[in-house]
Design an enzyme around this catalytic site. Structure first.
Site, PDB file in Angstrom:
ATOM      1  N   CYS A  55       1.089  -1.149   0.132  1.00 21.63           N
ATOM      2  CA  CYS A  55      -0.078  -0.490  -0.064  1.00 21.63           C
ATOM      3  C   CYS A  55       0.318   0.810  -0.195  1.00 21.63           C
ATOM      4  CB  CYS A  55      -0.889  -0.266   1.185  1.00 21.63           C
ATOM      5  SG  CYS A  55      -0.042   0.625   2.676  1.00 21.63           S
ATOM      6  N   GLY A 194      -7.642  -9.828   4.044  1.00 20.04           N
ATOM      7  CA  GLY A 194      -6.168 -10.395   3.970  1.00 20.04           C
ATOM      8  C   GLY A 194      -5.100  -9.827   5.509  1.00 20.04           C
TER       9      GLY A 194
END
Length: 423
Positions: A55, A194
């Protein structure tokens, strides 16, 4: 052999641009195949490659006989559908010792939004395994990453780099606590199942909220995670209808498009009679449409919005950072020494092949002499002389060739090679 890297991260590029270059783990293999195929076998044979995509960053590492930064840069811009000039204004390029130092710093958590965080090390290991499975990892990049893991382990063992760190999940809990007086009265929805959601759910569960729910595309995986926290699992398709039930929404999926839209949030707010909602979008690309942030009674944070919170206490870690940099410098020097030695590998291979050829010829000659009835002593004497003559022939020829200066240089070299005293 040369190593190069390029990428963009949370310090150089905005979230939406990073989102255009985010690759899920199952996309790594075909993406690496596309990248390596783009080089062409004639100009850049056997290019090694690996992609790290989280990310906070997307980085490409490559190794080959010749650096091809411009080509790699152009390929990345095309894959993200952006103009090279735009990408170049937000990206960084590194080669050889700079690339190694960057990889070591990333693995050690020194280049993370959360200084000293350990999650990036696991993400790097996943990326290396994906590259290895795709057949894109050669000895040079494998050595680079294995050394980066070893350096990261030493940094965490020898310093307190992670002692005062606050994770993204912990930061989300802290911000939620500023909005809601008592988190035990809140209902929390996690979208995805996740690693990041697992971490966030662990932190929020410690605050004992009134209810926890996991919305995931695969119900079975959602149920498995929900069972750990005494929560319920629901299908992602049911999310819009049930969004109004939750005070806190934490989302992090691998979707390439937003899964929580403005309209769904507006309807949820209306059903809640405008009671506030706290939302955290940890996904890159975004899971929640950015327009949601403009709604009254919505408190939406992205990974970039959490930066200020997670950087608190950074001064306490500066001494550890200085120690870590010393360890990293030593690791870089060791890797560059190894990389420099790689240039002699072809010569070593040729020398070994030549020696094997001489040995095979003398062995064949010895067998013939034995077959003719020659004694073992005579055969051994002939074989040793034959090998010696073959090994010394080139050196003797060089001693008699060229001018006086070149013969003197050759003599000094041969003295070092053949007249060394055993210690």
């Amino acid at each position: 052999m040369s190593v190069w890297a390029l990428g963009l991260n949370h310090t150089t590029a905005p979230l939406d641009l990073r989102g255009r270059f985010a690759f899920a783990l199952d996309q790594i293999a075909p993406t690496l195949h596309s990248l390596r195929s783009s080089f062409g076998s004639s100009s850049h044979p056997q290019v090694e490659a690996a992609i790290i995509s989280t990310c906070n960053r997307t980085e490409i590492y490559c190794a080959s006989e010749h650096i091809a930064l411009d080509h790699t840069f152009g390929w990345l811009a095309q894959s993200g559908g952006v103009a090279p000039a735009l990408l170049r204004s937000h990206a960084y390029t590194l080669h050889d010792d700079e690339a190694a130092r960057h990889a070591f710093r990333v693995a050690s958590g020194l280049d993370s939004m959360v200084l000293g965080e350990a999650q990036i090390l696991g993400q790097m290991k996943d990326a290396v395994r994906a590259a290895e499975t795709a057949g894109a990892l050669g000895s040079t990049l494998n050595q680079l990453f294995q050394r980066s893991f070893a350096v990261a382990k030493e940094v965490r063992t020898a310093t307190e780099i992670g002692a005062h760190s606050i994770s993204m999940a912990a930061a989300a809990v802290r911000l939620a606590g500023q909005l809601f007086e008592d988190l035990r009265t809140t209902r929390v929805l996690f979208v995805g199942a996740g690693e990041m959601i697992d971490l966030a759910a662990t932190h929020f569960a410690a605050k004992e909220p009134k209810a926890i729910a996991i919305a995931n595309r695969t119900l079975e995986r959602g149920e498995k995670l929900a069972s750990r926290f005494g929560g319920e699992a629901m299908r992602l398709a049911d999310l819009p209808a049930r969004l109004a039930e939750f005070d806190i929404v934490i989302s992090c999926t691998a979707s390439t498009l937003p899964i929580i839209g403005l309209g769904a949030v507006e309807r949820a707010l209306k059903a809640r009679k405008h009671r506030p909602m706290f939302m955290v979008d940890l996904a890159v690309p975004r899971d929640i449409e950015p327009e949601v942030k403009a709604l009254e009674d919505i408190y939406l944070y992205t990974v970039d919005d959490l930066a200020q919170v997670v950087q608190q206490g950074q001064a306490n870690r500066q001494a550890a950072v200085a120690q870590a940099e010393v360890i990293i410098d030593a690791g870089v020097q060791s890797f560059m020494h190894w990389l420099g030695q790689r240039g002699t590998v072809p010569l070593i291979q040729q020398l070994n092949a030549q020696a094997d050829e001489w040995r095979a010829a003398e062995m064949a000659r010895a067998r013939k002499l034995l077959a003719k009835g020659e004694s073992v002593e005579v055969v051994l004497e002939a074989m040793s002389r034959g090998l010696t003559q073959k090994m010394m022939h080139g050196a003797m020829a060089e001693l008699h060739a060229g001018d006086a200066a070149s013969r003197e240089q050759t003599a000094q070299t041969l003295s070092r090679l053949f007249l060394r005293k055993e210690r």
